[in-house]
Scaffold this motif. Sequence first.
Motif, PDB file in Angstrom:
ATOM      1  N   LEU A   1      55.893  52.150  49.341  1.00 10.25           N
ATOM      2  CA  LEU A   1      55.788  53.398  50.084  1.00 10.25           C
ATOM      3  C   LEU A   1      55.444  54.602  49.208  1.00 10.25           C
ATOM      4  CD1 LEU A   1      59.052  52.875  52.191  1.00 10.25           C
ATOM      5  CD2 LEU A   1      56.687  52.499  52.943  1.00 10.25           C
ATOM      6  N   GLY A   2      55.721  54.486  47.900  1.00 10.39           N
ATOM      7  CA  GLY A   2      55.614  55.658  47.034  1.00 10.39           C
ATOM      8  C   GLY A   2      54.197  55.916  46.530  1.00 10.39           C
ATOM      9  N   ALA A   3      54.074  56.956  45.712  1.00  7.85           N
ATOM     10  CA  ALA A   3      52.768  57.341  45.166  1.00  7.85           C
ATOM     11  C   ALA A   3      52.382  56.470  43.982  1.00  7.85           C
ATOM     12  CB  ALA A   3      52.817  58.799  44.745  1.00  7.85           C
ATOM     13  N   LYS A   4      53.378  55.795  43.387  1.00  8.16           N
ATOM     14  CA  LYS A   4      53.118  54.987  42.184  1.00  8.16           C
ATOM     15  C   LYS A   4      53.743  53.607  42.344  1.00  8.16           C
ATOM     16  CE  LYS A   4      55.137  58.179  39.720  1.00  8.16           C
ATOM     17  NZ  LYS A   4      55.778  58.911  38.597  1.00  8.16           N
ATOM     18  N   LEU A   5      53.009  52.618  41.902  1.00 10.38           N
ATOM     19  CA  LEU A   5      53.554  51.253  41.905  1.00 10.38           C
ATOM     20  C   LEU A   5      53.412  50.697  40.491  1.00 10.38           C
ATOM     21  CD1 LEU A   5      54.633  48.718  43.339  1.00 10.38           C
ATOM     22  CD2 LEU A   5      52.264  48.164  43.962  1.00 10.38           C
ATOM     23  N   PHE A   6      54.536  50.315  39.903  1.00  7.00           N
ATOM     24  CA  PHE A   6      54.548  49.796  38.532  1.00  7.00           C
ATOM     25  C   PHE A   6      54.653  48.274  38.527  1.00  7.00           C
ATOM     26  CE2 PHE A   6      55.857  54.161  37.888  1.00  7.00           C
ATOM     27  CZ  PHE A   6      55.319  54.497  36.656  1.00  7.00           C
ATOM     28  N   THR A   7      54.190  47.684  37.448  1.00  6.61           N
ATOM     29  CA  THR A   7      54.449  46.286  37.177  1.00  6.61           C
ATOM     30  C   THR A   7      54.354  46.093  35.663  1.00  6.61           C
ATOM     31  OG1 THR A   7      53.907  43.997  37.766  1.00  6.61           O
ATOM     32  CG2 THR A   7      52.049  45.487  37.439  1.00  6.61           C
ATOM     33  N   SER A   8      54.642  44.886  35.181  1.00  8.00           N
ATOM     34  CA  SER A   8      54.525  44.645  33.741  1.00  8.00           C
ATOM     35  C   SER A   8      54.282  43.169  33.513  1.00  8.00           C
ATOM     36  CB  SER A   8      55.805  45.091  33.006  1.00  8.00           C
ATOM     37  OG  SER A   8      56.873  44.212  33.281  1.00  8.00           O
ATOM     38  N   THR A   9      53.724  42.897  32.343  1.00 14.31           N
ATOM     39  CA  THR A   9      53.519  41.512  31.950  1.00 14.31           C
ATOM     40  C   THR A   9      53.404  41.448  30.427  1.00 14.31           C
ATOM     41  OG1 THR A   9      52.262  39.511  32.469  1.00 14.31           O
ATOM     42  CG2 THR A   9      50.969  41.503  32.057  1.00 14.31           C
ATOM     43  N   ASN A  10      53.569  40.265  29.889  1.00 13.53           N
ATOM     44  CA  ASN A  10      53.472  40.112  28.432  1.00 13.53           C
ATOM     45  C   ASN A  10      52.049  40.375  27.940  1.00 13.53           C
ATOM     46  OD1 ASN A  10      55.856  37.909  29.034  1.00 13.53           O
ATOM     47  ND2 ASN A  10      56.084  38.934  27.075  1.00 13.53           N
ATOM     48  N   ALA A  11      51.934  40.840  26.694  1.00 15.50           N
ATOM     49  CA  ALA A  11      50.615  41.039  26.075  1.00 15.50           C
ATOM     50  C   ALA A  11      49.835  39.731  26.045  1.00 15.50           C
ATOM     51  CB  ALA A  11      50.792  41.610  24.670  1.00 15.50           C
ATOM     52  N   SER A  12      50.530  38.614  25.947  1.00 20.97           N
ATOM     53  CA  SER A  12      49.858  37.310  25.887  1.00 20.97           C
ATOM     54  C   SER A  12      49.343  36.835  27.251  1.00 20.97           C
ATOM     55  CB  SER A  12      50.826  36.253  25.335  1.00 20.97           C
ATOM     56  OG  SER A  12      51.929  36.125  26.221  1.00 20.97           O
ATOM     57  N   ASN A  13      49.756  37.506  28.337  1.00 21.65           N
ATOM     58  CA  ASN A  13      49.408  37.012  29.679  1.00 21.65           C
ATOM     59  C   ASN A  13      48.069  37.609  30.142  1.00 21.65           C
ATOM     60  OD1 ASN A  13      49.288  36.102  32.302  1.00 21.65           O
ATOM     61  ND2 ASN A  13      51.480  36.351  32.674  1.00 21.65           N
ATOM     62  N   LEU A  14      46.992  37.041  29.636  1.00 12.67           N
ATOM     63  CA  LEU A  14      45.668  37.584  29.946  1.00 12.67           C
ATOM     64  C   LEU A  14      45.283  37.397  31.419  1.00 12.67           C
ATOM     65  CD1 LEU A  14      43.795  36.631  26.643  1.00 12.67           C
ATOM     66  CD2 LEU A  14      45.013  38.740  27.235  1.00 12.67           C
ATOM     67  N   PRO A  15      45.637  36.266  32.078  1.00 15.08           N
ATOM     68  CA  PRO A  15      45.313  36.147  33.500  1.00 15.08           C
ATOM     69  C   PRO A  15      45.915  37.278  34.342  1.00 15.08           C
ATOM     70  CG  PRO A  15      45.866  34.001  32.617  1.00 15.08           C
ATOM     71  CD  PRO A  15      46.168  34.999  31.529  1.00 15.08           C
ATOM     72  N   MET A  16      47.199  37.594  34.112  1.00 15.31           N
ATOM     73  CA  MET A  16      47.837  38.654  34.909  1.00 15.31           C
ATOM     74  C   MET A  16      47.206  40.003  34.597  1.00 15.31           C
ATOM     75  SD  MET A  16      49.958  39.196  37.311  1.00 15.31           S
ATOM     76  CE  MET A  16      50.956  40.478  38.063  1.00 15.31           C
ATOM     77  N   GLN A  17      46.894  40.244  33.328  1.00 18.78           N
ATOM     78  CA  GLN A  17      46.251  41.523  32.986  1.00 18.78           C
ATOM     79  C   GLN A  17      44.887  41.641  33.658  1.00 18.78           C
ATOM     80  OE1 GLN A  17      46.448  42.219  28.643  1.00 18.78           O
ATOM     81  NE2 GLN A  17      48.207  40.867  28.706  1.00 18.78           N
ATOM     82  N   ALA A  18      44.141  40.529  33.701  1.00 15.09           N
ATOM     83  CA  ALA A  18      42.823  40.562  34.348  1.00 15.09           C
ATOM     84  C   ALA A  18      42.974  40.834  35.843  1.00 15.09           C
ATOM     85  CB  ALA A  18      42.103  39.233  34.111  1.00 15.09           C
ATOM     86  N   LEU A  19      43.975  40.204  36.441  1.00  9.56           N
ATOM     87  CA  LEU A  19      44.223  40.421  37.875  1.00  9.56           C
ATOM     88  C   LEU A  19      44.552  41.897  38.129  1.00  9.56           C
ATOM     89  CD1 LEU A  19      46.490  38.160  40.111  1.00  9.56           C
ATOM     90  CD2 LEU A  19      46.549  40.623  40.273  1.00  9.56           C
ATOM     91  N   LEU A  20      45.435  42.453  37.317  1.00 13.03           N
ATOM     92  CA  LEU A  20      45.852  43.844  37.530  1.00 13.03           C
ATOM     93  C   LEU A  20      44.678  44.801  37.337  1.00 13.03           C
ATOM     94  CD1 LEU A  20      49.331  43.709  35.755  1.00 13.03           C
ATOM     95  CD2 LEU A  20      48.887  43.848  38.223  1.00 13.03           C
ATOM     96  N   GLY A  21      43.848  44.527  36.323  1.00 10.33           N
ATOM     97  CA  GLY A  21      42.681  45.381  36.099  1.00 10.33           C
ATOM     98  C   GLY A  21      41.746  45.345  37.294  1.00 10.33           C
ATOM     99  N   LYS A  22      41.575  44.164  37.835  1.00 11.18           N
ATOM    100  CA  LYS A  22      40.680  44.005  38.992  1.00 11.18           C
ATOM    101  C   LYS A  22      41.190  44.786  40.201  1.00 11.18           C
ATOM    102  CE  LYS A  22      38.205  40.489  41.554  1.00 11.18           C
ATOM    103  NZ  LYS A  22      37.954  39.062  41.764  1.00 11.18           N
TER     104      LYS A  22
END
Length: 140
Positions: free
Chosen positions: A93-114
């Motif tokens: 509902l808010g203006a910001k949505l946070f998440t986090s993942t390990n530096a080693s987790n390239l699939p999740m980082q790619a998903l988030l960037g997309k």
Amino acid sequence: MRLAWQADLDALFDLDVIAQREESRREFIARAVACGQCWVATDADDTELLLGYGVLDHSFFGQEFIPLVVVLGSARRRGVGAAIVRELESRSLGAKLFTSTNASNLPMQALLGKLGFIGSGQVENLDEGDPELVFVKFRC
Ligand SMILES: CC(C)(COP(=O)(O)OP(=O)(O)OC[C@H]1O[C@@H](n2cnc3c(N)ncnc32)[C@H](O)[C@@H]1OP(=O)(O)O)[C@@H](O)C(=O)NCCC(=O)NCCS
């Protein structure tokens, strides 16, 4: 996508390899389900079959936060993870949505960037030698 319920617990544990070996992950999932914070992706042709899950809570400095998204190994790279994150976004509902993942987790980082998440700092000393990268998405 639908809200997870108590009867899903065994299937959720089965699809998550970490839950299969760690009691703390099973407890986390069970708590999220009991609190109505866990959403599941089901197969379009067989809605009994769970393909993944995601959790939306306020465990990050009181901010809306996605602590976990997990997709069944055999269902990856079919858009399930993105569908889960989009569903959680639509539930937040808010203006910001946070998440986090390990530096080693390239699939999740790619998903988030997309999906338009951007970097918002990192936390050292959680997993040794593998910092936790924080991401945020600003919602209009
Ligand atoms: C990270 C994870 C949730 C991604 O789920 P997924 O269903 O495979 O992701 P999607 O199919 O929706 O992928 C969406 C986009 O993310 C990126 N992506 C996902 N997996 C990727 C990979 N292995 N390599 C590179 N890019 C990847 C791609 O840009 C992809 O779009 P594309 O397939 O059109 O190229 C899944 O790999 C997973 O469950 N991993 C184990 C648990 C985990 O690490 N969770 C994240 C920490 S909370």
